[in-house]
Design an enzyme around this catalytic site. Sequence first.
Site, short mmCIF file in Angstrom:
data_model
loop_
_atom_site.label_atom_id
_atom_site.label_comp_id
_atom_site.label_asym_id
_atom_site.label_seq_id
_atom_site.Cartn_x
_atom_site.Cartn_y
_atom_site.Cartn_z
CG ASP A 75 -2.08 0.95 0.99
OD1 ASP A 75 -2.76 0.81 -0.04
OD2 ASP A 75 -2.33 1.85 1.83
CB SER A 76 2.36 3.17 -2.11
OG SER A 76 1.56 3.05 -3.27
CG ASP A 162 5.47 9.36 -10.56
OD1 ASP A 162 5.72 9.33 -9.35
OD2 ASP A 162 5.45 8.33 -11.27
NE ARG A 188 5.83 1.39 -6.68
CZ ARG A 188 4.81 2.14 -6.26
NH1 ARG A 188 4.02 1.72 -5.32
NH2 ARG A 188 4.57 3.32 -6.79
#
Length: 200
Positions: A75-76, A162, A188
């Site tokens: 999960d991020s 991003d 990640r």
Amino acid sequence: MVRKFTGEELVVATHNNGKLRELREMFGDRIAKLTSAAEYGVESPEETGTTFIENALIKARVVAEATGKPALADDSGLCVNALNGAPGVYSADWAEEPGKPRDFYMAMERVQAEMGDNPDRSAYFVSCLVLAWPDGHFESVEGYVHGTLQFPPRGDKGHGYDPVFVPNGETRSYGEMTQEEKEKTSHRGDSFRKMLAKCF
Ligand code: IMP
């Protein structure tokens, strides 16, 4: 005591083929068989947690229980210091409007609007990885990348937030870097390396 992964097969709690491919590449020949929740027909649960680890654990546990095999989930999200850590676990939700596909340009605009003229532009991405076994045991790690938010968004590579995230020590946003360049500093990459060192 930390438990190590010793089996042949690891099931990744994802329905995203891109994520599975990326993990296959990163694990290399350390794992004999890397499968996915989708291959087992296990549906994604609702992410009802209020922390990254809770959500990753919910996802990993559902898959470990349904398949009887160890499962890996992540999960991020993006945490903005001027917003007390928001959007955090709600990073994807900020891009959602009923009946429409996810729109991260809208989400980035909301972040910019909520930050206003706050001089603190610092932010970080978090990636939490959970490895869960069918007997309920689990191991978790968290990876980070710190940087600043710069508006307007720049670059068309990458995904999500991003284009506004510039990692410390760089002048380009993640949206302007190739996947390979990004992985060297990304949350990640960090969480994956920590999980490898801990359990593999
Ligand atoms: P999840 O971990 O798949 O639930 O994704 C959480 C959300 O966090 C994503 O939809 C993105 O909005 C955001 N996010 C997580 N990692 C990144 C990243 O590397 N770049 C941009 N956005 C990210």
